[in-house]
Write a protein that holds these residues in place. Structure first.
Motif, PDB file in Angstrom:
ATOM      1  N   LYS A  27      28.598 -30.012 -38.293  1.00 50.50           N
ATOM      2  CA  LYS A  27      28.689 -31.085 -37.295  1.00 50.50           C
ATOM      3  C   LYS A  27      27.408 -31.918 -37.221  1.00 50.50           C
ATOM      4  O   LYS A  27      27.402 -33.005 -36.652  1.00 50.50           O
ATOM      5  N   LEU A  28      26.310 -31.407 -37.812  1.00 46.95           N
ATOM      6  CA  LEU A  28      25.046 -32.146 -37.837  1.00 46.95           C
ATOM      7  C   LEU A  28      24.892 -32.989 -39.103  1.00 46.95           C
ATOM      8  O   LEU A  28      23.970 -33.795 -39.208  1.00 46.95           O
ATOM      9  N   GLU A  29      25.796 -32.812 -40.052  1.00 49.89           N
ATOM     10  CA  GLU A  29      25.685 -33.502 -41.345  1.00 49.89           C
ATOM     11  C   GLU A  29      25.533 -35.020 -41.242  1.00 49.89           C
ATOM     12  O   GLU A  29      24.782 -35.602 -42.005  1.00 49.89           O
ATOM     13  N   PRO A  30      26.214 -35.715 -40.311  1.00 51.34           N
ATOM     14  CA  PRO A  30      26.024 -37.171 -40.243  1.00 51.34           C
ATOM     15  C   PRO A  30      24.577 -37.575 -39.952  1.00 51.34           C
ATOM     16  O   PRO A  30      24.181 -38.701 -40.211  1.00 51.34           O
ATOM     17  N   GLU A  81       9.808 -34.028 -27.400  1.00 52.27           N
ATOM     18  CA  GLU A  81      10.499 -33.247 -28.425  1.00 52.27           C
ATOM     19  C   GLU A  81      11.933 -33.033 -27.977  1.00 52.27           C
ATOM     20  O   GLU A  81      12.205 -32.874 -26.796  1.00 52.27           O
ATOM     21  N   SER A  82      12.835 -33.050 -28.936  1.00 54.60           N
ATOM     22  CA  SER A  82      14.232 -32.785 -28.604  1.00 54.60           C
ATOM     23  C   SER A  82      14.848 -31.857 -29.633  1.00 54.60           C
ATOM     24  O   SER A  82      14.375 -31.747 -30.770  1.00 54.60           O
ATOM     25  N   PHE A  83      15.895 -31.185 -29.197  1.00 57.07           N
ATOM     26  CA  PHE A  83      16.732 -30.378 -30.076  1.00 57.07           C
ATOM     27  C   PHE A  83      18.150 -30.894 -29.952  1.00 57.07           C
ATOM     28  O   PHE A  83      18.676 -31.017 -28.843  1.00 57.07           O
ATOM     29  N   ILE A  84      18.742 -31.189 -31.097  1.00 64.62           N
ATOM     30  CA  ILE A  84      20.131 -31.651 -31.180  1.00 64.62           C
ATOM     31  C   ILE A  84      20.930 -30.516 -31.804  1.00 64.62           C
ATOM     32  O   ILE A  84      20.510 -29.954 -32.820  1.00 64.62           O
ATOM     33  N   PHE A  85      22.071 -30.191 -31.238  1.00 62.74           N
ATOM     34  CA  PHE A  85      22.861 -29.060 -31.720  1.00 62.74           C
ATOM     35  C   PHE A  85      24.332 -29.297 -31.421  1.00 62.74           C
ATOM     36  O   PHE A  85      24.686 -30.170 -30.618  1.00 62.74           O
ATOM     37  N   TRP A  86      25.192 -28.515 -32.070  1.00 61.92           N
ATOM     38  CA  TRP A  86      26.618 -28.575 -31.792  1.00 61.92           C
ATOM     39  C   TRP A  86      26.902 -27.660 -30.613  1.00 61.92           C
ATOM     40  O   TRP A  86      26.605 -26.469 -30.649  1.00 61.92           O
ATOM     41  N   SER A  92      31.010 -31.170 -28.811  1.00 65.29           N
ATOM     42  CA  SER A  92      30.229 -32.385 -29.009  1.00 65.29           C
ATOM     43  C   SER A  92      28.830 -32.029 -29.483  1.00 65.29           C
ATOM     44  O   SER A  92      28.360 -30.912 -29.251  1.00 65.29           O
ATOM     45  N   LEU A  93      28.168 -33.003 -30.113  1.00 63.90           N
ATOM     46  CA  LEU A  93      26.739 -32.872 -30.344  1.00 63.90           C
ATOM     47  C   LEU A  93      26.066 -32.990 -28.987  1.00 63.90           C
ATOM     48  O   LEU A  93      26.436 -33.841 -28.171  1.00 63.90           O
ATOM     49  N   ALA A  94      25.114 -32.138 -28.737  1.00 61.37           N
ATOM     50  CA  ALA A  94      24.397 -32.154 -27.467  1.00 61.37           C
ATOM     51  C   ALA A  94      22.900 -32.080 -27.765  1.00 61.37           C
ATOM     52  O   ALA A  94      22.501 -31.720 -28.872  1.00 61.37           O
ATOM     53  N   TYR A  95      22.090 -32.425 -26.775  1.00 65.00           N
ATOM     54  CA  TYR A  95      20.652 -32.345 -26.985  1.00 65.00           C
ATOM     55  C   TYR A  95      19.908 -32.230 -25.668  1.00 65.00           C
ATOM     56  O   TYR A  95      20.426 -32.564 -24.605  1.00 65.00           O
ATOM     57  N   TYR A  96      18.694 -31.724 -25.779  1.00 67.35           N
ATOM     58  CA  TYR A  96      17.724 -31.700 -24.700  1.00 67.35           C
ATOM     59  C   TYR A  96      16.474 -32.389 -25.210  1.00 67.35           C
ATOM     60  O   TYR A  96      16.078 -32.196 -26.358  1.00 67.35           O
ATOM     61  N   TYR A  97      15.860 -33.205 -24.362  1.00 67.38           N
ATOM     62  CA  TYR A  97      14.643 -33.940 -24.700  1.00 67.38           C
ATOM     63  C   TYR A  97      13.609 -33.645 -23.614  1.00 67.38           C
ATOM     64  O   TYR A  97      13.869 -33.874 -22.429  1.00 67.38           O
ATOM     65  N   PHE A  98      12.460 -33.105 -24.009  1.00 65.28           N
ATOM     66  CA  PHE A  98      11.390 -32.742 -23.090  1.00 65.28           C
ATOM     67  C   PHE A  98      10.202 -33.659 -23.337  1.00 65.28           C
ATOM     68  O   PHE A  98       9.869 -33.937 -24.493  1.00 65.28           O
ATOM     69  N   THR A  99       9.557 -34.132 -22.253  1.00 64.94           N
ATOM     70  CA  THR A  99       8.510 -35.131 -22.401  1.00 64.94           C
ATOM     71  C   THR A  99       7.163 -34.654 -21.874  1.00 64.94           C
ATOM     72  O   THR A  99       7.092 -33.748 -21.028  1.00 64.94           O
ATOM     73  N   THR A 100       6.121 -35.319 -22.331  1.00 66.14           N
ATOM     74  CA  THR A 100       4.775 -35.053 -21.822  1.00 66.14           C
ATOM     75  C   THR A 100       4.586 -35.632 -20.422  1.00 66.14           C
ATOM     76  O   THR A 100       3.599 -35.322 -19.756  1.00 66.14           O
ATOM     77  N   GLY A 102       6.562 -34.966 -17.967  1.00 59.99           N
ATOM     78  CA  GLY A 102       7.075 -34.001 -17.001  1.00 59.99           C
ATOM     79  C   GLY A 102       8.542 -34.129 -16.671  1.00 59.99           C
ATOM     80  O   GLY A 102       9.057 -33.401 -15.832  1.00 59.99           O
ATOM     81  N   PHE A 103       9.245 -35.042 -17.300  1.00 55.01           N
ATOM     82  CA  PHE A 103      10.688 -35.102 -17.070  1.00 55.01           C
ATOM     83  C   PHE A 103      11.409 -34.695 -18.347  1.00 55.01           C
ATOM     84  O   PHE A 103      10.802 -34.576 -19.414  1.00 55.01           O
ATOM     85  N   TYR A 104      12.686 -34.443 -18.220  1.00 54.88           N
ATOM     86  CA  TYR A 104      13.493 -34.095 -19.383  1.00 54.88           C
ATOM     87  C   TYR A 104      14.860 -34.740 -19.247  1.00 54.88           C
ATOM     88  O   TYR A 104      15.246 -35.204 -18.171  1.00 54.88           O
ATOM     89  N   THR A 105      15.550 -34.818 -20.362  1.00 52.86           N
ATOM     90  CA  THR A 105      16.906 -35.356 -20.363  1.00 52.86           C
ATOM     91  C   THR A 105      17.815 -34.382 -21.103  1.00 52.86           C
ATOM     92  O   THR A 105      17.349 -33.545 -21.875  1.00 52.86           O
ATOM     93  N   HIS A 106      19.087 -34.518 -20.863  1.00 56.92           N
ATOM     94  CA  HIS A 106      20.081 -33.766 -21.636  1.00 56.92           C
ATOM     95  C   HIS A 106      21.306 -34.658 -21.763  1.00 56.92           C
ATOM     96  O   HIS A 106      21.623 -35.443 -20.860  1.00 56.92           O
ATOM     97  N   GLY A 107      21.935 -34.581 -22.914  1.00 59.85           N
ATOM     98  CA  GLY A 107      23.071 -35.456 -23.113  1.00 59.85           C
ATOM     99  C   GLY A 107      23.909 -35.077 -24.306  1.00 59.85           C
ATOM    100  O   GLY A 107      23.748 -33.998 -24.882  1.00 59.85           O
ATOM    101  N   THR A 108      24.791 -35.984 -24.647  1.00 59.80           N
ATOM    102  CA  THR A 108      25.680 -35.790 -25.788  1.00 59.80           C
ATOM    103  C   THR A 108      25.559 -36.976 -26.733  1.00 59.80           C
ATOM    104  O   THR A 108      25.124 -38.059 -26.331  1.00 59.80           O
ATOM    105  N   MET A 109      25.971 -36.737 -27.970  1.00 58.71           N
ATOM    106  CA  MET A 109      25.924 -37.767 -29.002  1.00 58.71           C
ATOM    107  C   MET A 109      27.251 -37.842 -29.714  1.00 58.71           C
ATOM    108  O   MET A 109      27.931 -36.830 -29.882  1.00 58.71           O
ATOM    109  N   THR A 110      27.565 -39.038 -30.138  1.00 60.02           N
ATOM    110  CA  THR A 110      28.679 -39.230 -31.063  1.00 60.02           C
ATOM    111  C   THR A 110      28.123 -40.012 -32.242  1.00 60.02           C
ATOM    112  O   THR A 110      27.061 -40.634 -32.148  1.00 60.02           O
ATOM    113  N   PHE A 111      28.853 -39.975 -33.338  1.00 67.40           N
ATOM    114  CA  PHE A 111      28.425 -40.705 -34.527  1.00 67.40           C
ATOM    115  C   PHE A 111      29.572 -41.609 -34.942  1.00 67.40           C
ATOM    116  O   PHE A 111      30.667 -41.124 -35.256  1.00 67.40           O
TER     117      PHE A 111
END
Length: 177
Positions: A27-30, A81-86, A92-100, A102-111
């Protein structure tokens, strides 16, 4: 004869190890075209005196079960830094993004395979500027550059976010302070 056999065996083992190193969750191939490339974008505002340079790297992580992105603006002034994973539960592709910052995000991706575009929708936690959601669009252009644009849900209204063109550059260190 035994040297030839030993050489052949070592060659086969090396080939198998190399194949394992490049394995990626199907699912990460794209996202494979983004991997192992250093990118640099100029985020400077038109007419601004100070340059704002973003450097990033996408790489395979966790035995190919994830993709890790690391980026740094102005050598550590801001970064993340973020990690994208199935995500099997969300299918769905999902991810977490952590910032310097002090906030972070989490979401989904489509291709979107029609245009080769990543569409990301994320929820933002603890942002001091009132941004609660971000929607972004990224794609590698025919000339090899990476075009990125985003919109923010800020204080209850959608506003135009940043837009940048990233160029492939030689390997460089991603710096955090």
């Amino acid at each position: 004869m035994s040297r030839i056999f030993l050489s052949m065996l070592l060659l086969c083992v090396s080939a198998l190890c190399a194949a394992e190193q490049v394995a990626l969750h199907p699912k990460l191939e794209p996202l494979r075209p983004y991997l192992n490339q250093h990118w640099q974008g100029d985020l400077s505002q038109p007419g601004a005196d100070a340059k704002v340079i973003d450097r990033s790297l996408w790489s395979r992580a966790l035995n190919g079960q994830a993709i890790k992105t690391v980026h740094s603006i102005n050598d550590g002034q801001y970064g993340g830094e973020s990690f994208i994973f199935w995500d099997e539960n969300q299918q769905s592709l999902a991810y977490y993004y952590f910032t310097t910052a002090g906030f972070y995000t989490h979401g989904t991706m489509t291709f979107d395979t029609q245009v080769g575009e990543i569409i990301a929708q994320e929820k933002v936690q603890n942002n001091q500027n009132g941004i609660t959601e971000v929607k972004s669009f990224s794609r590698i252009m025919p000339d090899g550059t990476l075009d990125v644009k985003s919109n923010y849900l800020q204080n209850g209204s959608w506003v135009e976010g940043h837009r940048a063109t990233y160029k492939p550059v030689a390997q460089q260190q991603i710096i955090f302070k």
